[in-house]
Each structure stands twice: as structure tokens, then as C-alpha cells.
Design an enzyme around this catalytic site. Sequence first.
Site, PDB file in Angstrom:
ATOM      1  N   THR A   1       7.159   2.815  -9.234  1.00 26.91           N
ATOM      2  CA  THR A   1       8.151   3.817  -8.832  1.00 26.91           C
ATOM      3  C   THR A   1       9.338   3.863  -9.787  1.00 26.91           C
ATOM      4  OG1 THR A   1       7.483   3.547  -6.542  1.00 26.91           O
ATOM      5  CG2 THR A   1       9.641   4.509  -6.894  1.00 26.91           C
TER       6      THR A   1
ATOM      7  N   SER B   1       1.408  -0.079  -9.434  1.00 27.29           N
ATOM      8  CA  SER B   1       1.038  -1.502  -9.410  1.00 27.29           C
ATOM      9  C   SER B   1      -0.228  -1.837  -8.621  1.00 27.29           C
ATOM     10  CB  SER B   1       2.215  -2.366  -8.987  1.00 27.29           C
ATOM     11  OG  SER B   1       2.457  -2.286  -7.624  1.00 27.29           O
TER      12      SER B   1
HETATM   13  N1  ASP Z   1       3.230   2.126  -4.999  1.00 26.03           N
HETATM   14  C1  ASP Z   1       4.282   1.803  -5.930  1.00 26.03           C
HETATM   15  C2  ASP Z   1       3.764   0.768  -6.925  1.00 26.03           C
HETATM   16  O1  ASP Z   1       3.670  -0.390  -6.574  1.00 26.03           O
HETATM   17  C3  ASP Z   1       5.442   1.293  -5.199  1.00 26.03           C
HETATM   18  C4  ASP Z   1       6.618   0.914  -6.043  1.00 26.03           C
HETATM   19  O2  ASP Z   1       6.597   0.843  -7.235  1.00 26.03           O
HETATM   20  O3  ASP Z   1       7.663   0.662  -5.417  1.00 26.03           O
HETATM   21  O4  ASP Z   1       3.482   1.108  -8.040  1.00 26.03           O
END
Ligand code: ASP
Length: 322
Positions: A12, A55
Amino acid sequence: MKKILIIHTGGTISMLENKETGEIRPVKEHPLSNISKHFTDSLIIDEQVLFDLPSPQITPQHMLKLANEIEKLIPSYDGFIVTHGTDTLEETAYFLDLVLKTNKPVILTGAMRSSNEIGSDALHNLLSSIRVASEGEAREKGVLVVMNDEIHLAENVTKTSTSNVATFQSPQFGPIGILTKEKIIFHRTRLSHTTFKINNMSNDDVILLKAYSGMNEQLFKAVHKSNPRGIVIEALGQGNLPKDTVQALKEIIQDRIPVVLVSRCFKGNVQPAYGYDGGGKQLNELGIIFADGLTGPKARIKLIIALEMSKDVELIKKMFIT
Ligand code: ASP
């Protein structure tokens, strides 16, 4: 003059919200590039994009590539920051903590709200991480996670909320430090830190299972059939399992497959306290390895690393008690 390197990996913190659809998506140019303008001339900040991945798509092989990149550049920088998606941030942080041999600060950070969302924590977390990475006291602490004005040890920290900016917490011990506008305050230190040298990450068929009331041998039998290199179980309470799982576990252990046990409770240690069928004492006597104070995903990362170093269950057990 201190030199800091920021390595972006995605998540994010590297994304933006599409104002028409509300979707959060990766973008071409990192929204937080050119961060140097927020600092005086006393810091040189370089940055590179190693991956641009949400991620959930980060694997142990990516983690090893990241560790190798940092290791190669350790002589050239005074501190490192890795920006990362928050979903698996704690696994990458713990992996780096286990394999990087350096006393220089290595900080992981991310964001719960992308840069163009109201109340975004992206820029704030990156600026906080740069402050910590350039702080002398952040040395000798292993890998740290800086989010929401708190500093956590990679070993202790976990994502606790799906969406709150205060998501990263260390349930057992609390943060190792905090940031205020003017200061960085470390209120405890790290007493011991063991690292392991690995050169490869082979296929990571190390399985994580969570225990539940009424669990039987079905899952264990299916996993055994798939020929895993190792199994981690998030057991009940202090380290117990329903009795109907025991026979299948015995067979797994007879095949010299390491089985590591942590608790599904998010606080406290596992210990062989109970003598009933499936109780921790019996599981310990079977040869199950009790891993203290780790979450299931972190114990799995450690088991993958341990298996790179040895296939000998006794040696693997030793790595879990250092
Ligand atoms: N779904 C995202 C990720 O882990 C959540 C984040 O980055 O806060 O890439």
C-alpha cells in the site's frame, strides 16, 4: 554525513487510490520518491525499487533476494529502510532479522492508507523510519519495524488489525521504543540476537496448520502424504492438541519430518505442561519442537531457514532454542 538507502518492495505504501473506483492499485512511479526534500543536508538518502509486489505475493525467495541486496550494500550505507506491504511485513522483517549480520539499523515500514487517501500514514511512516535509521541508538537491535510512531523488534511484532493504522503491535512485550515530534526514545534493549548464514532458499514446502477443537488426523495425514519438508502447528493454549491428532503426528515424526509447535494464543510461551493424551508433555516426548514466543508464520520462516542449514531434526531443535 549519514547515508541511508530506501529499498521499495511494493504494498500500500507504493500504491495510490483510484478516486473514481476507490480501488487501491500499484502505480508506475513510487508516490513517495524524492523523500530527501523533507530532510536537511545532513543526510544522503538513496532509493531503489527492488520489487513492486503486493505483499501476499512476497515469497521466501523474494526475502532472500532482499537480504542479499542489503548484505551487498552494508559497507556503503549507515542504515536501511525497506518499504513493504503490511500483510506479510512481519515475515520479511523476521527473515531479515534471522539472516542479516549487521549492527546497522535495518527498518521495515509500510502503510495502511495509501499516499492519496485521507489520513494516509504512508509519508509519516517513511519519514519516521528515516529518523530511526539515522539514529545511533537504533544500532545493535536487529531488524526493527517502524509504524504509527512506534518501534518494534521484528521478532515480537505482528499485524493485529485489518485496517487500523495502529495495527502493528508486540503483544507480549510492547514496542521497544517510540517516536515523538522531537525525540526517539528507546526504553529497552535487546539482550541476544542469533543470525544464520544461508545461501539458498529451496522450494519452501513447509506447512503451517492451526489447531481447533475437534481436530483429528485428517489434515495431518493429507499433509504427510504430500511429503512436506517440515510442519509448524499453531497449537492450543500452552502447547496442546486434541488427542485424535497424535497417531498421525507419531507417523510424521517417525519419517524424520521436523514438527514445530507454537501457540495459537497471541501471548505467552509454549511449554510441556500437560500429561494427558495430546498434552504438551506427550507431544514433547514424541519429539515435537517447542518454539517459544513466535507466531506460526514466523516459526515457519525460521523452520525454512533451519532446513536450509540441516536436515537433522536434533540440530534443527537446537536452532529453535538459541
Ligand atoms: N494488501 C496490502 C499488502 O500487504 C496491504 C498493505 O500494504 O498494507 O501489500
